[in-house]
Design a protein around this motif. Sequence first.
Motif, PDB file in Angstrom:
ATOM      1  N   TYR A  14      -5.725   5.031 -11.574  1.00  0.00           N
ATOM      2  CA  TYR A  14      -5.790   5.427 -10.165  1.00  0.00           C
ATOM      3  C   TYR A  14      -5.106   6.761  -9.970  1.00  0.00           C
ATOM      4  O   TYR A  14      -4.110   7.067 -10.606  1.00  0.00           O
ATOM      5  CB  TYR A  14      -5.122   4.364  -9.295  1.00  0.00           C
ATOM      6  CG  TYR A  14      -5.813   3.035  -9.396  1.00  0.00           C
ATOM      7  CD1 TYR A  14      -6.883   2.715  -8.559  1.00  0.00           C
ATOM      8  CD2 TYR A  14      -5.426   2.118 -10.368  1.00  0.00           C
ATOM      9  CE1 TYR A  14      -7.536   1.519  -8.690  1.00  0.00           C
ATOM     10  CE2 TYR A  14      -6.076   0.906 -10.502  1.00  0.00           C
ATOM     11  CZ  TYR A  14      -7.130   0.608  -9.656  1.00  0.00           C
ATOM     12  OH  TYR A  14      -7.783  -0.575  -9.782  1.00  0.00           O
ATOM     13  N   LEU A  44      -2.627  -6.975  -5.824  1.00  0.00           N
ATOM     14  CA  LEU A  44      -2.696  -5.542  -6.094  1.00  0.00           C
ATOM     15  C   LEU A  44      -4.124  -5.026  -5.914  1.00  0.00           C
ATOM     16  O   LEU A  44      -4.342  -3.981  -5.294  1.00  0.00           O
ATOM     17  CB  LEU A  44      -2.202  -5.269  -7.517  1.00  0.00           C
ATOM     18  CG  LEU A  44      -2.073  -3.812  -7.925  1.00  0.00           C
ATOM     19  CD1 LEU A  44      -1.109  -3.080  -7.015  1.00  0.00           C
ATOM     20  CD2 LEU A  44      -1.597  -3.694  -9.365  1.00  0.00           C
ATOM     21  N   LEU A  56       1.036  -0.391 -12.875  1.00  0.00           N
ATOM     22  CA  LEU A  56       1.326  -0.571 -11.445  1.00  0.00           C
ATOM     23  C   LEU A  56       1.768  -1.999 -11.165  1.00  0.00           C
ATOM     24  O   LEU A  56       2.720  -2.252 -10.438  1.00  0.00           O
ATOM     25  CB  LEU A  56       0.065  -0.282 -10.622  1.00  0.00           C
ATOM     26  CG  LEU A  56      -0.042   1.056  -9.903  1.00  0.00           C
ATOM     27  CD1 LEU A  56      -1.352   1.123  -9.150  1.00  0.00           C
ATOM     28  CD2 LEU A  56       1.127   1.284  -8.971  1.00  0.00           C
ATOM     29  N   LYS A  57       1.023  -2.917 -11.773  1.00  0.00           N
ATOM     30  CA  LYS A  57       1.300  -4.337 -11.562  1.00  0.00           C
ATOM     31  C   LYS A  57       2.728  -4.665 -11.987  1.00  0.00           C
ATOM     32  O   LYS A  57       3.465  -5.358 -11.285  1.00  0.00           O
ATOM     33  CB  LYS A  57       0.296  -5.169 -12.367  1.00  0.00           C
ATOM     34  CG  LYS A  57       0.279  -6.634 -11.979  1.00  0.00           C
ATOM     35  CD  LYS A  57      -0.815  -7.372 -12.719  1.00  0.00           C
ATOM     36  CE  LYS A  57      -0.308  -7.868 -14.031  1.00  0.00           C
ATOM     37  NZ  LYS A  57      -1.262  -8.706 -14.758  1.00  0.00           N
ATOM     38  N   SER A  61       9.244   5.258 -11.027  1.00  0.00           N
ATOM     39  CA  SER A  61       7.920   5.318 -11.636  1.00  0.00           C
ATOM     40  C   SER A  61       7.788   6.506 -12.585  1.00  0.00           C
ATOM     41  O   SER A  61       6.919   6.513 -13.430  1.00  0.00           O
ATOM     42  CB  SER A  61       6.823   5.364 -10.568  1.00  0.00           C
ATOM     43  OG  SER A  61       6.876   6.579  -9.878  1.00  0.00           O
ATOM     44  N   GLN A  93       3.819   1.446  -1.214  1.00  0.00           N
ATOM     45  CA  GLN A  93       4.403   1.528  -2.562  1.00  0.00           C
ATOM     46  C   GLN A  93       3.414   2.142  -3.547  1.00  0.00           C
ATOM     47  O   GLN A  93       3.774   3.029  -4.320  1.00  0.00           O
ATOM     48  CB  GLN A  93       4.804   0.132  -3.049  1.00  0.00           C
ATOM     49  CG  GLN A  93       6.054  -0.396  -2.370  1.00  0.00           C
ATOM     50  CD  GLN A  93       6.439  -1.764  -2.892  1.00  0.00           C
ATOM     51  OE1 GLN A  93       5.585  -2.573  -3.224  1.00  0.00           O
ATOM     52  NE2 GLN A  93       7.728  -2.023  -2.947  1.00  0.00           N
ATOM     53  N   ILE A  94       2.171   1.676  -3.487  1.00  0.00           N
ATOM     54  CA  ILE A  94       1.143   2.224  -4.387  1.00  0.00           C
ATOM     55  C   ILE A  94       1.008   3.725  -4.163  1.00  0.00           C
ATOM     56  O   ILE A  94       1.032   4.520  -5.098  1.00  0.00           O
ATOM     57  CB  ILE A  94      -0.224   1.534  -4.153  1.00  0.00           C
ATOM     58  CG1 ILE A  94      -0.146   0.052  -4.532  1.00  0.00           C
ATOM     59  CG2 ILE A  94      -1.308   2.225  -4.977  1.00  0.00           C
ATOM     60  CD1 ILE A  94      -1.378  -0.745  -4.109  1.00  0.00           C
ATOM     61  N   LEU A 133       5.403  -2.826  -9.656  1.00  0.00           N
ATOM     62  CA  LEU A 133       5.518  -3.375  -8.297  1.00  0.00           C
ATOM     63  C   LEU A 133       5.727  -4.882  -8.306  1.00  0.00           C
ATOM     64  O   LEU A 133       5.870  -5.490  -7.242  1.00  0.00           O
ATOM     65  CB  LEU A 133       4.257  -3.042  -7.478  1.00  0.00           C
ATOM     66  CG  LEU A 133       3.926  -1.562  -7.357  1.00  0.00           C
ATOM     67  CD1 LEU A 133       2.695  -1.356  -6.506  1.00  0.00           C
ATOM     68  CD2 LEU A 133       5.097  -0.793  -6.759  1.00  0.00           C
ATOM     69  N   ARG A 147       0.834  -1.221   0.000  1.00  0.00           N
ATOM     70  CA  ARG A 147       0.000   0.000   0.000  1.00  0.00           C
ATOM     71  C   ARG A 147       0.857   1.254   0.000  1.00  0.00           C
ATOM     72  O   ARG A 147       0.550   2.230  -0.684  1.00  0.00           O
ATOM     73  CB  ARG A 147      -0.908   0.004   1.232  1.00  0.00           C
ATOM     74  CG  ARG A 147      -2.004  -1.017   1.102  1.00  0.00           C
ATOM     75  CD  ARG A 147      -2.868  -1.044   2.321  1.00  0.00           C
ATOM     76  NE  ARG A 147      -3.368  -2.391   2.529  1.00  0.00           N
ATOM     77  CZ  ARG A 147      -3.791  -2.853   3.682  1.00  0.00           C
ATOM     78  NH1 ARG A 147      -3.759  -2.088   4.753  1.00  0.00           N
ATOM     79  NH2 ARG A 147      -4.233  -4.077   3.773  1.00  0.00           N
ATOM     80  N   HIS A 185      -5.112  -4.532  -2.237  1.00  0.00           N
ATOM     81  CA  HIS A 185      -4.534  -3.359  -1.581  1.00  0.00           C
ATOM     82  C   HIS A 185      -5.084  -2.065  -2.149  1.00  0.00           C
ATOM     83  O   HIS A 185      -5.259  -1.086  -1.423  1.00  0.00           O
ATOM     84  CB  HIS A 185      -3.015  -3.405  -1.695  1.00  0.00           C
ATOM     85  CG  HIS A 185      -2.425  -4.519  -0.896  1.00  0.00           C
ATOM     86  ND1 HIS A 185      -2.637  -4.634   0.467  1.00  0.00           N
ATOM     87  CD2 HIS A 185      -1.665  -5.576  -1.240  1.00  0.00           C
ATOM     88  CE1 HIS A 185      -2.022  -5.709   0.907  1.00  0.00           C
ATOM     89  NE2 HIS A 185      -1.435  -6.314  -0.110  1.00  0.00           N
ATOM     90  N   LEU A 186      -5.364  -2.076  -3.455  1.00  0.00           N
ATOM     91  CA  LEU A 186      -5.987  -0.891  -4.044  1.00  0.00           C
ATOM     92  C   LEU A 186      -7.349  -0.647  -3.414  1.00  0.00           C
ATOM     93  O   LEU A 186      -7.737   0.490  -3.139  1.00  0.00           O
ATOM     94  CB  LEU A 186      -6.122  -1.067  -5.563  1.00  0.00           C
ATOM     95  CG  LEU A 186      -4.835  -0.858  -6.362  1.00  0.00           C
ATOM     96  CD1 LEU A 186      -4.985  -1.368  -7.786  1.00  0.00           C
ATOM     97  CD2 LEU A 186      -4.441   0.611  -6.386  1.00  0.00           C
TER      98      LEU A 186
END
Lengths: 100, 205
Positions: free
Chosen positions: A74, A46, A35-36, B20, A19-20, A39, A17, A49-50
């Motif tokens: 997101y 994923l 994202l996938k 990123s 990291q996201i 990470l 989380r 946690h999203l």
Amino acid sequence: MKNIFENLDKTLEHRVRLQIASVLAANESYDFNALKELLNSTDGNLATHLKALEREKYISISKSFIEKKPNTRYKITERGRVAFKKHIDAMEELIKQQRK
Amino acid sequence: MLNETPQNELASIRKLMERSVTFVSLSGMSGVLAGIYALIGAAFAYQQIYSGEAVRSLEYYGGRIPMVQNLLLIAVLVLVSSLFTGWWFSSRKANKLGTSIWNATSRRLLINLAIPLLVGGIFTLVLLYRAYFDVVGAAVLIFYGLALLNASSNLFEEVRYLGFCELILGLLAAVFPIYSLHFWTVGFGLLHIIYGGLMYKKYDR
């Protein structure tokens, strides 16, 4: 000392989380697949946690179609950005305290 | 050892945020090679312009269309081989890093680079078509510099300085068009080799 631990965010204590949140804090928006890949996570992990972040209203979701394929993007919310900043500050504070 | 954990965590978060938004797969080696191609191209161009039937002044460009075509061909060859080298080294580095060359960051980087470069390319072709040969070198350098600045947020920070240098060289080339080729050689040859070498030392090893 106790105060600092209180500043840590319960939702963001989980590594994925955090990291996201960090990726979304650094970027305008990010889509699920990117994202996938970034990470190195699985779909299910994923998504869970999203969802947790969404429940806290830390992130917002927008769904659209790109060439008939569903695309989920997101974004971090203002509330999420504040929580992220507070959590990182608390972590920094913690490191400072332990160095003493 | 207790203080290691949050510290490492913070460091990894910082790295992730950087990764990123930054295209980390670009290899310094491709910069060095692109510079070498440019030097080779410049040598051929020099031969085209200054040897054979003596063409000492840029005013003669207009009457010598075959030479302009040759110069254009050289420039295109340098560009294509540089792009190919960049792609090849980047995909190798991406493999090593365990990421893919084609991701959200590289897409954004490509768009940021492509807009000023496409406009600059078309503009340069118009200049050639209308025989404004003495500002072509300047235009290429300036648009390339602007493209680098525009894309620098998705690349390593140092690209920004490379962009500024190209802009300065481009303006100098506009003021002293006789030395266009020399400025071009410095901008695309020398600077790329220096920049690529620095990046290779800093990020690739």
